[in-house]
Design an enzyme around this catalytic site. Structure first.
Site, PDB file in Angstrom:
ATOM      1  N   HIS A 252      47.477 124.489 123.685  1.00  0.00           N
ATOM      2  CA  HIS A 252      46.167 125.131 123.677  1.00  0.00           C
ATOM      3  C   HIS A 252      45.672 125.462 122.273  1.00  0.00           C
ATOM      4  O   HIS A 252      46.411 125.354 121.293  1.00  0.00           O
ATOM      5  CB  HIS A 252      46.147 126.353 124.595  1.00  0.00           C
ATOM      6  CG  HIS A 252      47.138 127.394 124.227  1.00  0.00           C
ATOM      7  ND1 HIS A 252      46.840 128.451 123.433  1.00  0.00           N
ATOM      8  CD2 HIS A 252      48.444 127.504 124.549  1.00  0.00           C
ATOM      9  CE1 HIS A 252      47.922 129.192 123.273  1.00  0.00           C
ATOM     10  NE2 HIS A 252      48.898 128.645 123.937  1.00  0.00           N
TER      11      HIS A 252
ATOM     12  N   SER B 209      42.629 132.738 128.180  1.00  0.00           N
ATOM     13  CA  SER B 209      43.681 132.525 129.165  1.00  0.00           C
ATOM     14  C   SER B 209      43.652 131.081 129.629  1.00  0.00           C
ATOM     15  O   SER B 209      42.588 130.486 129.782  1.00  0.00           O
ATOM     16  CB  SER B 209      43.472 133.492 130.336  1.00  0.00           C
ATOM     17  OG  SER B 209      43.323 132.787 131.544  1.00  0.00           O
ATOM     18  N   LYS B 210      44.860 130.530 129.804  1.00  0.00           N
ATOM     19  CA  LYS B 210      44.965 129.130 130.214  1.00  0.00           C
ATOM     20  C   LYS B 210      44.281 128.896 131.542  1.00  0.00           C
ATOM     21  O   LYS B 210      43.771 127.827 131.812  1.00  0.00           O
ATOM     22  CB  LYS B 210      46.436 128.727 130.359  1.00  0.00           C
ATOM     23  CG  LYS B 210      47.156 128.624 129.066  1.00  0.00           C
ATOM     24  CD  LYS B 210      48.538 128.032 129.271  1.00  0.00           C
ATOM     25  CE  LYS B 210      49.334 128.210 127.987  1.00  0.00           C
ATOM     26  NZ  LYS B 210      50.662 127.659 128.021  1.00  0.00           N
ATOM     27  N   ARG B 211      44.306 129.911 132.386  1.00  0.00           N
ATOM     28  CA  ARG B 211      43.750 129.733 133.726  1.00  0.00           C
ATOM     29  C   ARG B 211      42.233 129.852 133.735  1.00  0.00           C
ATOM     30  O   ARG B 211      41.554 129.162 134.453  1.00  0.00           O
ATOM     31  CB  ARG B 211      44.369 130.754 134.694  1.00  0.00           C
ATOM     32  CG  ARG B 211      45.370 130.105 135.637  1.00  0.00           C
ATOM     33  CD  ARG B 211      46.355 131.094 136.188  1.00  0.00           C
ATOM     34  NE  ARG B 211      47.599 131.048 135.447  1.00  0.00           N
ATOM     35  CZ  ARG B 211      48.051 132.017 134.670  1.00  0.00           C
ATOM     36  NH1 ARG B 211      47.386 133.125 134.514  1.00  0.00           N
ATOM     37  NH2 ARG B 211      49.197 131.882 134.044  1.00  0.00           N
ATOM     38  N   ARG B 212      41.695 130.724 132.896  1.00  0.00           N
ATOM     39  CA  ARG B 212      40.275 131.034 132.974  1.00  0.00           C
ATOM     40  C   ARG B 212      39.427 130.231 131.995  1.00  0.00           C
ATOM     41  O   ARG B 212      38.288 129.876 132.294  1.00  0.00           O
ATOM     42  CB  ARG B 212      40.123 132.531 132.688  1.00  0.00           C
ATOM     43  CG  ARG B 212      38.753 133.113 132.878  1.00  0.00           C
ATOM     44  CD  ARG B 212      38.749 134.584 132.548  1.00  0.00           C
ATOM     45  NE  ARG B 212      39.469 134.865 131.312  1.00  0.00           N
ATOM     46  CZ  ARG B 212      40.255 135.915 131.124  1.00  0.00           C
ATOM     47  NH1 ARG B 212      40.425 136.782 132.082  1.00  0.00           N
ATOM     48  NH2 ARG B 212      40.877 136.096 129.981  1.00  0.00           N
TER      49      ARG B 212
END
Ligand code: GLU
Length: 472
Positions: free
Chosen positions: A19, A237-240
């Site tokens: 990331h 955040s990796k998810r958001r």
């Protein structure tokens, strides 16, 4: 260690997509190494077997290569160095600086739930336990005094030793843990600068205690880089949030634009300019000038940045950068015409902010029929009572005019004027009829590249469609 040739390392754990935060850390380490004639080491911290995946390692290596961040040593695998970690643990044990602990997590929790200081309570510290099943090795952290982290970015940060628990360095399974492995590797690799994300700051007093116990002497220079946040000031955040470097690569961001943008996440050159070549970055970057407040990762700004970089390419370079996107485009290869693309390229280059936008801008030229955007059709043609007349007059004029963008423009202008329309209003139905969309490269040049025959056929098809739809 300041007299030594600097040795920096990037030490990612391959637990997910690579990331932007990791890439920024890699870049800053690399910049310091390159500007100081130092060494840049890549070390994969892959000891967490349950969370690591080989494909994430590949992702890190290929993204770093894409960004032009090359390494001088490695990639080392932390997992291959377990014997070094175990040997270091043994030395600590032999010196009385670590002890075995037989407490279960539940037992520790029960005993410590009402205590003020969090963490392990030292229950086994003086029990003299031998190694054995179910026994983890804990580092004996001092009960008094303070450990001071001298951080290039944050200044001095003090930690009361009493708040640092006797942390586990080797699990009861025999597996050495992060704090130990990380420090042993830094010692073995003669690392002089530890530049890493802010989330590691609380680990640093433990690292210093371990460093002292194992090595003594000067510790590395530490620099903890500011956290990256989104537009709501939330930690990325990796998810958001869209954070995977691979995704930016696949969307057609240029590596040099991405690298330039990453460099600005926490740092700026003294004169505040934003576009820097890699040589300028290497020359001007100063770890001391890194900001300690959160850095906003602004996807919109990155897009503008990328657009500027695209426009700064020479047209031949732009054409060659587009190749992978053109190969994956929706037309059949035999309909593709490289000369036509080269003619459209300078027009497209002005209008895209990522390379993945290119195929949709030029596909009208290489598809048998343009892909019609229905909303554009309805607006420019379906609900426009003058559309048929403009298209018919354009068709007639384009059938006999000389084939240059200027003459094409004159025909469409006249076709509009015959209906009392200004050029902008006359263009809209012609654009949708010929290209299927209401936006794209300049119309007259696009028509010139498409050619007379195809243009007229598309105007005919559009006229038929309008007729078939009947009066609205
Ligand atoms: N492996 C750690 C991580 O990926 C980095 C440790 C370090 O840089 O010291 O967060």
């Amino acid at each position: 260690m300041s007299n030594d040739v600097p040795r920096l390392r990037f030490a990612p754990s391959p637990t997910g997509y690579f990331h932007v935060g990791g890439a920024r850390t890699a870049l800053y380490n690399w910049l310091v190494a390159r500007q100081s004639g130092g060494t840049f080491i890549l070390r994969i911290e892959d000891t967490d077997l349950e969370r690591n995946r080989e494909e994430w390692v590949d992702g890190i290596l290929s993204a770093m290569t894409w960004l032009g961040i090359d390494w001088d040593e490695g990639p080392y695998r932390q997992s291959e160095r377990a014997d070094r970690h175990v040997a270091a643990a043994q030395r600590l044990y032999d010196a009385g600086l670590a002890y075995y602990c037989g407490c279960t997590r539940d037992e520790v929790e029960r005993r410590t739930k009402d205590r003020q200081t969090p963490g392990y309570d030292g229950y086994c510290a003086d029990r003299g336990l031998e190694p054995g099943p179910g026994r983890a090795l804990r580092f004996r952290s001092p009960d008094t005094g303070t450990t001071v982290v001298r951080d290039v970015v944050r200044g001095e940060v003090s930690f009361e030793n009493a708040t640092i628990e006797d942390f586990v360095i080797v699990k009861s399974s025999g597996q050495p843990l992060f704090h130990l492995a990380n420090v042993v590797d830094d010692i073995d690799m003669r690392v002089t600068h530890v530049v890493r994300g802010e989330e590691h700051l609380p680990n640093t007093p433990k690292a210093l205690l371990l460093w002292d116990a194992l090595e003594g002497g000067p510790t590395p220079v530490f620099a903890h880089l500011p956290v990256l946040v989104n537009e709501k000031r939330q930690k990325l955040s990796k998810r958001r949030d869209p954070v995977a470097i691979e995704d930016y690569r696949d969307q057609g961001y240029l590596p040099e634009a991405m690298r330039n943008y990453l460099a600005l996440l926490g740092w700026a050159p003294a004169d505040g300019r934003e576009t820097l070549t890699v040589e300028e970055m290497i020359g001007e970057f100063r770890l001391e000038d890194v900001n300690n407040s959160p850095a906003f990762f602004d996807v919109v700004k990155l897009g503008h940045f990328n657009g500027e970089y695209i426009r700064a390419l020479s047209t031949p370079e732009f054409v060659s950068r587009c190749a992978p996107w053109l190969e994956a485009a929706p037309w059949s290869p035999e309909r593709y015409d490289a000369v036509a693309f080269e003619r459209l390229a300078p027009l497209v280059q002005e209008r895209v902010s990522t390379l993945s936008e290119v195929p949709s801008m030029v596909e009208f030229c290489f598809l048998e029929e343009p892909t019609i955007d229905q909303a554009s059709w309805d607006k420019a043609l379906g609900r426009n009572p003058l559309a048929s007349a403009v298209l018919a007059a354009s068709r007639d004029g384009l059938g006999r005019c000389p084939w240059t963008a200027g003459d094409i423009r004159a025909v469409i202008e006249e076709a509009g004027a015959s209906q009392g329309l200004k050029l902008a209003k006359a263009q809209a139905p012609v654009r949708v009829a010929v290209t299927g969309r209401s936006v794209g490269p300049p119309l007259f040049e696009s028509i010139e590249v498409l050619g007379r025959e195809k243009t007229i056929a598309r105007l005919e098809t559009a006229l038929e469609r309008i007729r078939d739809a009947g009066p609205g």
